[in-house]
Design a protein around this motif. Sequence first.
Motif, mmCIF file in Angstrom:
data_model
loop_
_atom_site.group_PDB
_atom_site.id
_atom_site.type_symbol
_atom_site.label_atom_id
_atom_site.label_comp_id
_atom_site.label_asym_id
_atom_site.label_seq_id
_atom_site.Cartn_x
_atom_site.Cartn_y
_atom_site.Cartn_z
ATOM 1 N N LEU A 183 -1.100 3.971 9.753
ATOM 2 C CA LEU A 183 -1.199 3.009 8.922
ATOM 3 C C LEU A 183 -2.214 3.115 7.486
ATOM 4 O O LEU A 183 -1.693 2.885 6.078
ATOM 5 C CB LEU A 183 -1.526 1.841 9.457
ATOM 6 N N ALA A 184 -3.147 3.597 7.844
ATOM 7 C CA ALA A 184 -3.917 3.916 6.298
ATOM 8 C C ALA A 184 -2.751 4.973 4.945
ATOM 9 O O ALA A 184 -3.293 4.100 3.975
ATOM 10 C CB ALA A 184 -5.183 4.737 6.702
ATOM 11 N N THR A 185 -2.138 5.361 5.843
ATOM 12 C CA THR A 185 -1.878 6.588 4.773
ATOM 13 C C THR A 185 -0.307 5.722 3.989
ATOM 14 O O THR A 185 -0.282 5.650 2.423
ATOM 15 C CB THR A 185 -1.324 7.864 5.717
ATOM 16 N N LEU A 186 0.100 5.100 4.601
ATOM 17 C CA LEU A 186 1.258 4.301 3.941
ATOM 18 C C LEU A 186 0.778 3.115 3.096
ATOM 19 O O LEU A 186 1.476 2.762 3.064
ATOM 20 C CB LEU A 186 2.484 2.972 5.522
ATOM 21 N N GLN A 187 -0.627 2.300 3.890
ATOM 22 C CA GLN A 187 -0.904 1.682 2.560
ATOM 23 C C GLN A 187 -1.474 2.015 1.581
ATOM 24 O O GLN A 187 -1.206 1.521 0.449
ATOM 25 C CB GLN A 187 -2.179 0.872 3.655
ATOM 26 N N ALA A 188 -2.134 3.647 1.503
ATOM 27 C CA ALA A 188 -2.446 3.547 0.264
ATOM 28 C C ALA A 188 -0.827 4.625 -0.335
ATOM 29 O O ALA A 188 -1.296 4.156 -2.064
ATOM 30 C CB ALA A 188 -3.179 5.075 0.875
ATOM 31 N N MET B 47 -0.462 -9.348 -0.285
ATOM 32 C CA MET B 47 0.411 -9.119 0.857
ATOM 33 C C MET B 47 0.305 -8.460 1.349
ATOM 34 O O MET B 47 -0.149 -8.780 2.697
ATOM 35 C CB MET B 47 1.943 -9.299 0.479
ATOM 36 N N ILE B 48 0.262 -7.225 1.009
ATOM 37 C CA ILE B 48 0.290 -5.791 1.837
ATOM 38 C C ILE B 48 -1.308 -5.613 2.861
ATOM 39 O O ILE B 48 -1.794 -5.558 4.023
ATOM 40 C CB ILE B 48 0.184 -3.971 0.712
ATOM 41 N N THR B 49 -2.435 -5.866 1.398
ATOM 42 C CA THR B 49 -3.862 -5.763 2.477
ATOM 43 C C THR B 49 -3.661 -7.198 2.888
ATOM 44 O O THR B 49 -4.351 -6.711 4.152
ATOM 45 C CB THR B 49 -4.762 -6.152 0.880
ATOM 46 N N SER C 19 4.964 -1.675 7.770
ATOM 47 C CA SER C 19 6.183 -2.338 7.620
ATOM 48 C C SER C 19 7.003 -3.687 8.634
ATOM 49 O O SER C 19 7.494 -4.353 7.787
ATOM 50 C CB SER C 19 7.246 -1.043 7.968
ATOM 51 N N LYS C 20 6.520 -3.544 10.256
ATOM 52 C CA LYS C 20 6.960 -5.322 10.456
ATOM 53 C C LYS C 20 6.614 -6.152 10.258
ATOM 54 O O LYS C 20 7.015 -7.392 9.787
ATOM 55 C CB LYS C 20 7.414 -5.086 12.335
#
Length: 176
Positions: free
Chosen positions: A85-90, A128-130, A146-147
């Motif tokens: 999660l953290a890697t994708l968000q970053a 929206m991502i946050t 992603s979902k």
Amino acid sequence: MNTQQILIDVVILFAGIFAALMAVYYILKGDIQRFFNLKAIELNKETRAHLLPLRLQAHERLIIFVDRINPANLLVRLHQQGIDLATLQAGILSEIRAEYQHNITQQLYVDPITWGVVRKLKDDTIGMITNAVQGLQAGSNGIELSKAILQHMATIDENPYDLTLELIKKDINQLF
């Protein structure tokens, strides 16, 4: 001839020359103004001819920017098997900010309203991502993020990315 008479003759001579120059000026005034107006029009046409390709390029780059930050495209591009999660968000936030910084100068060539909408779209995408990350449980992975993002996009009546693209296209049409 005395000095006073010479002085009077010189004043009369200069007054005559001045009157003749003023008459010529008023006769040619319209032609002079037309000449300078034509020069200004030519200069304006040359400026527009040089600016039009830059403005079109700016709009093209903004279309690419909007497409690249669209979550549907962004997630496909950045998602990797087993990503946390953290890697994708970053990665997502970094990608959005980098794309924006790469295109920030395009605001010089587009309508201020259009640029404001593009900037707001970028900010809303980051928000929206946050929000999607905050809505997930601890220990969630990249697939769940992603979902969550795609489910949120599905609930929006009008896709803001498509609306922004339409606005950019309208801005382009105003150039012609």
